[in-house]
Scaffold this active site. Structure first.
Site, PDB file in Angstrom:
ATOM      1  N   MET A 219       0.849  -1.204   0.000  1.00 53.19           N
ATOM      2  CA  MET A 219       0.000   0.000   0.000  1.00 53.19           C
ATOM      3  C   MET A 219       0.881   1.250   0.000  1.00 53.19           C
ATOM      4  SD  MET A 219      -3.431  -0.986   2.031  1.00 53.19           S
ATOM      5  CE  MET A 219      -2.878  -0.704   3.697  1.00 53.19           C
TER       6      MET A 219
ATOM      7  N   LEU B 214       6.770   3.174   1.388  1.00 49.62           N
ATOM      8  CA  LEU B 214       7.658   2.017   1.546  1.00 49.62           C
ATOM      9  C   LEU B 214       8.741   2.252   2.592  1.00 49.62           C
ATOM     10  CD1 LEU B 214       8.083   1.152  -2.246  1.00 49.62           C
ATOM     11  CD2 LEU B 214       6.357   0.322  -0.641  1.00 49.62           C
ATOM     12  N   HIS B 215       9.128   1.167   3.248  1.00 46.09           N
ATOM     13  CA  HIS B 215      10.225   1.196   4.226  1.00 46.09           C
ATOM     14  C   HIS B 215      11.101  -0.025   3.991  1.00 46.09           C
ATOM     15  CE1 HIS B 215       7.780  -1.801   6.169  1.00 46.09           C
ATOM     16  NE2 HIS B 215       6.767  -0.942   6.245  1.00 46.09           N
ATOM     17  N   GLU B 216      12.085  -0.185   4.851  1.00 46.51           N
ATOM     18  CA  GLU B 216      13.046  -1.290   4.641  1.00 46.51           C
ATOM     19  C   GLU B 216      12.386  -2.659   4.644  1.00 46.51           C
ATOM     20  OE1 GLU B 216      16.737  -1.436   6.887  1.00 46.51           O
ATOM     21  OE2 GLU B 216      16.621   0.748   6.959  1.00 46.51           O
TER      22      GLU B 216
ATOM     23  N   HIS C 288       9.466  -3.419   3.317  1.00 44.91           N
ATOM     24  CA  HIS C 288       9.004  -3.658   1.943  1.00 44.91           C
ATOM     25  C   HIS C 288      10.185  -3.998   1.028  1.00 44.91           C
ATOM     26  CE1 HIS C 288       5.636  -0.808   3.191  1.00 44.91           C
ATOM     27  NE2 HIS C 288       4.992  -1.880   2.797  1.00 44.91           N
TER      28      HIS C 288
ATOM     29  N   GLY D 187       4.943  -9.995   3.998  1.00 44.63           N
ATOM     30  CA  GLY D 187       5.750  -9.819   5.206  1.00 44.63           C
ATOM     31  C   GLY D 187       5.168 -10.605   6.369  1.00 44.63           C
TER      32      GLY D 187
HETATM   33  O1  PAF Z   1      -0.183  -5.769   3.522  1.00 39.77           O
HETATM   34  C1  PAF Z   1      -0.602  -4.869   2.769  1.00 39.77           C
HETATM   35  O2  PAF Z   1       0.069  -3.850   2.532  1.00 39.77           O
HETATM   36  C2  PAF Z   1      -1.995  -4.996   2.144  1.00 39.77           C
HETATM   37  O3  PAF Z   1      -2.872  -5.629   3.001  1.00 39.77           O
HETATM   38  C3  PAF Z   1      -1.960  -5.673   0.772  1.00 39.77           C
HETATM   39  C4  PAF Z   1      -1.476  -7.118   0.860  1.00 39.77           C
HETATM   40  C5  PAF Z   1      -1.068  -4.899  -0.179  1.00 39.77           C
HETATM   41  C6  PAF Z   1      -3.381  -5.697   0.180  1.00 39.77           C
HETATM   42  O4  PAF Z   1      -3.882  -4.423   0.017  1.00 39.77           O
END
Ligand code: PAF
Length: 289
Positions: free
Chosen positions: A30, A33-35, A37, A154
Site C-alpha cells: 500500500m 515504503l520502508h526497509e 518492503h 511480510g
Molecule cells: O499488507 C498490505 O500492505 C496490504 O494488506 C496488501 C497485501 C497490499 C493488500 O492491500
C-alpha cells in the site's frame, strides 16, 4: 523501471511475460515504503533471478478499511516510493487508481468479493470484521492482473499471509507464496507504514509490543511443560499497561498452521497482539521458540 497505472496495460504485459516464459515475482503493497518492503523486493528478486521480473504494486485498497479507519490519512508519497523501487531494482511499478480497480459504471458496480471463512475469523478478523474480505479480494484481483509465479508477503502481517496462502490453495492460483521475516527498528518495533503516525510521546512507547513478545518468549522458554494462555495474557496486559499511551486490543496464542487458539502455550506456539498507541493501532507477532 516502467510505471503502469492501467489494469489493461498491466494484464497485457503480464500475458506477454507468460508467453515468453519470463518468471514474475510480485510484492503487493500500500506504499509509503520502508526497509521491510524493500526486503520483500529483494526476496522476490532472489526467487525469480536476473532473468525474471519483479513487480511492486502500490495501491491503498479502500475495501480493506472500515469506514471509521484511517483510509483518508493513510500515508502516501509516490515520488519517494518510486525512487526507492528504482534503487531496489524493481522492473515494474503498478499504481492503479480506485477507478481502475473498482470501476463504478452506473448499474454495473463492483459486486464480487473473495472471502476466506476460517483463518480470517479471529484476531484481526475479530477486531476488523470487513478487513480480510477486502484483502483477499484485492490480492486475488492483483494476482489476476500481474500473473506472478511467486508473491512475497511480510511476516509482520502473519494472519494476512496465512489467509492469502489458504486462498491461493483453495482457489488454485498457480502462485508460490513466500513469507519474509519482519524487519525491526533497533528498539524492536516492527517496521510499518503506520509507524509514521507515532509522535514524540507515542514512538518511544511503541517498543512495548516487542517487549511483550520477548517477555512471553522468555516465560515459555522457562516452562517446558507449557503455561496457561490466560496467565500469559495477564503478563502481556501488565507489560502493555506500563506504557501510559498504550491500550491492548487483543493478544492471542495459537497454532502457527491452523491459527486455532491454544489453552496451554508451549514452545513452537505463535503469539500475536494488537495495541493502540494513542490513535494508532499497531500489530506484531512471533513464534515462541
Ligand atoms: O499488507 C498490505 O500492505 C496490504 O494488506 C496488501 C497485501 C497490499 C493488500 O492491500
Amino acid at each position: 523501471m516502467r510505471e503502469i497505472a492501467s489494469v489493461a496495460a498491466m494484464q497485457r504485459l503480464a500475458r506477454q511475460w507468460r508467453r515468453r516464459g519470463v518468471r514474475v515475482g510480485f510484492v503487493p503493497t500500500m506504499g509509503y515504503l520502508h526497509e521491510g518492503h524493500l526486503s520483500l523486493v529483494h526476496a522476490a528478486r532472489r526467487r525469480v533471478g536476473t532473468g525474471g521480473v519483479v513487480v511492486v504494486s502500490i495501491y491503498v485498497n479502500p475495501t480493506q478499511f472500515a469506514p471509521h479507519e484511517d483510509l483518508a490519512r493513510y500515508p502516501r508519497d509516490l515520488a519517494r516510493d518510486r525512487r526507492l523501487c528504482r534503487q531496489a531494482g524493481v522492473d515494474v511499478l503498478f499504481v492503479p487508481t480506485d477507478a481502475e480497480m473498482y470501476p463504478r459504471p452506473p448499474g454495473a458496480e463492483f459486486s464480487t468479493y473473495v472471502v476466506e471463512e476460517v483463518l480470517s475469523r479471529g484476531m484481526e478478523g475479530a477486531s476488523r470484521p470487513t478487513h480480510f474480505r477486502g484483502v483477499t479480494t484485492v490480492v486475488a484481483k492483483l494476482f489476476n492482473l500481474v500473473l506472478p509465479d511467486v508473491a512475497v508477503f511480510g511476516a509482520k502481517d502473519y494472519q494476512q499471509a496465512a489467509v492469502v496462502r489458504r486462498m491461493v490453495r483453495d482457489l488454485n492460483f498457480p502462485i508460490e507464496i513466500v513469507v519474509a521475516p519482519t524487519v525491526r527498528e533497533p528498539d524492536g518495533l516492527a517496521m510499518s507504514s503506520r509507524n509514521q503516525y507515532l509522535d514524540a510521546v507515542t514512538r518511544p512507547q511503541a517498543s512495548v509490543l516487542w517487549q511483550a513478545l520477548e517477555a512471553v518468549r522468555q516465560r515459555v522458554r522457562a516452562a517446558p511443560g507449557g503455561i496457561p494462555a490466560g496467565r500469559l495474557a495477564r503478563l502481556v496486559s501488565a507489560c502493555v499497561g506500563r506504557a501510559p499511551a498504550a491500550r491492548l486490543d487483543y493478544v492471542a496464542f495459537f497454532d502457527p498452521e491452523t491459527l486455532q487458539p491454544l489453552r496451554t502455550v508451549r514452545r513452537g506456539a505463535h503469539m500475536a497482539l494488537a495495541v493502540f498507541l494513542g490513535g494508532t493501532r499497531l500489530i506484531d507477532n512471533a513464534r515462541l521458540e
